[in-house]
Enzyme design. Sequence first.
Site, PDB file in Angstrom:
ATOM      1  N   GLN A  19      -5.058  -3.845  -2.364  1.00 32.26           N
ATOM      2  CA  GLN A  19      -4.355  -2.841  -3.162  1.00 32.26           C
ATOM      3  C   GLN A  19      -4.179  -3.281  -4.618  1.00 32.26           C
ATOM      4  O   GLN A  19      -3.668  -2.513  -5.433  1.00 32.26           O
ATOM      5  CB  GLN A  19      -2.983  -2.554  -2.547  1.00 32.26           C
ATOM      6  N   CYS A  29       2.913   8.199  13.722  1.00 28.98           N
ATOM      7  CA  CYS A  29       3.262   8.650  15.067  1.00 28.98           C
ATOM      8  C   CYS A  29       3.231   7.464  16.029  1.00 28.98           C
ATOM      9  O   CYS A  29       2.280   6.687  16.049  1.00 28.98           O
ATOM     10  CB  CYS A  29       2.275   9.710  15.541  1.00 28.98           C
ATOM     11  N   ASN A  47       0.797  -1.219   0.000  1.00 34.60           N
ATOM     12  CA  ASN A  47       0.000   0.000   0.000  1.00 34.60           C
ATOM     13  C   ASN A  47       0.831   1.272   0.000  1.00 34.60           C
ATOM     14  O   ASN A  47       0.355   2.327  -0.420  1.00 34.60           O
ATOM     15  CB  ASN A  47      -0.937   0.007   1.216  1.00 34.60           C
ATOM     16  N   ALA A  90     -14.204  -2.741  -0.923  1.00 37.18           N
ATOM     17  CA  ALA A  90     -14.887  -1.991  -1.974  1.00 37.18           C
ATOM     18  C   ALA A  90     -14.285  -0.614  -2.198  1.00 37.18           C
ATOM     19  O   ALA A  90     -14.150  -0.162  -3.336  1.00 37.18           O
ATOM     20  CB  ALA A  90     -16.374  -1.857  -1.633  1.00 37.18           C
ATOM     21  N   HIS A  91     -13.922   0.083  -1.128  1.00 32.16           N
ATOM     22  CA  HIS A  91     -13.541   1.486  -1.297  1.00 32.16           C
ATOM     23  C   HIS A  91     -12.239   1.664  -2.062  1.00 32.16           C
ATOM     24  O   HIS A  91     -11.978   2.739  -2.595  1.00 32.16           O
ATOM     25  CB  HIS A  91     -13.482   2.206   0.059  1.00 32.16           C
ATOM     26  N   THR A 118     -27.236  -9.529  10.082  1.00 30.45           N
ATOM     27  CA  THR A 118     -27.880  -8.892   8.939  1.00 30.45           C
ATOM     28  C   THR A 118     -26.829  -8.432   7.939  1.00 30.45           C
ATOM     29  O   THR A 118     -25.848  -7.781   8.303  1.00 30.45           O
ATOM     30  CB  THR A 118     -28.715  -7.685   9.400  1.00 30.45           C
TER      31      THR A 118
END
Length: 239
Positions: free
Chosen positions: A36, A183, A8, A57-58, A97
């Site tokens: 990726q 960080c 990534n 999905a994103h 669900t």
Amino acid sequence: ISLMAANNEIGTIHPFAEIGAIAKERGVLFHCDATQAVGKIAFDVQTAGVDLVSITAHKMYGPKGAGALYVRRRDPEVKIAPRSFGGGQERGIRPGTLNVPGIVGLGACARYAREDAAEEEPRIAALRDRLQARLFENIDGITLNGHPELRVPGNLNVSIAGTDSDSLIMALPEIAISSGSACASGSVEPSKVLTVIGTPHAQAKSSIRFGVGRFNTAEEIEFAAERVIAAAKSLRHRR
């Protein structure tokens, strides 16, 4: 074993098909995190030799919060233990669900990615290469992080000597870029990915990552290149 298909941060594509063949010879199950890779490069579960694959999905311009796990059903049949209990949904593995809009969105974005792959992959790669060329032509002491060729089309990770990534990002509020820094315990450390592949500390601290996607244009690439070049020179001058 579990391995990314593509990293990534630096976009390097791992030899997952070769690894899958070795794993199959030894009878070792192979899980591949392909979030990726799927939607960016060709990926087939049979030729890759994988037994389990994670996707989301994103990363394909679909809805956030929806993902999928491919589980091989034969040669060999893979059985996984449920993490929660109650209903019989998802063959008893994940009761509850179902997120129907998310599932439909994932399927739609995967279909579009496959249909547009022949056109979009080379177009995005060309935009990425143009950005890389402009930066390398105009900035001294710039280094490419990751494999020069075996990487996903839209990824460009570079280090600019004489700058640090946080200052460069702050100087470029109109461009969406990121650093590999994280960080930890109140101190900013270089990217672990860059560190483990042997990148010198100063180079890792000055790394920035660009992500070129299907909605980017040639004009935006030129704009980004001009702004990064100007910001890098300005930061060096201040030093």
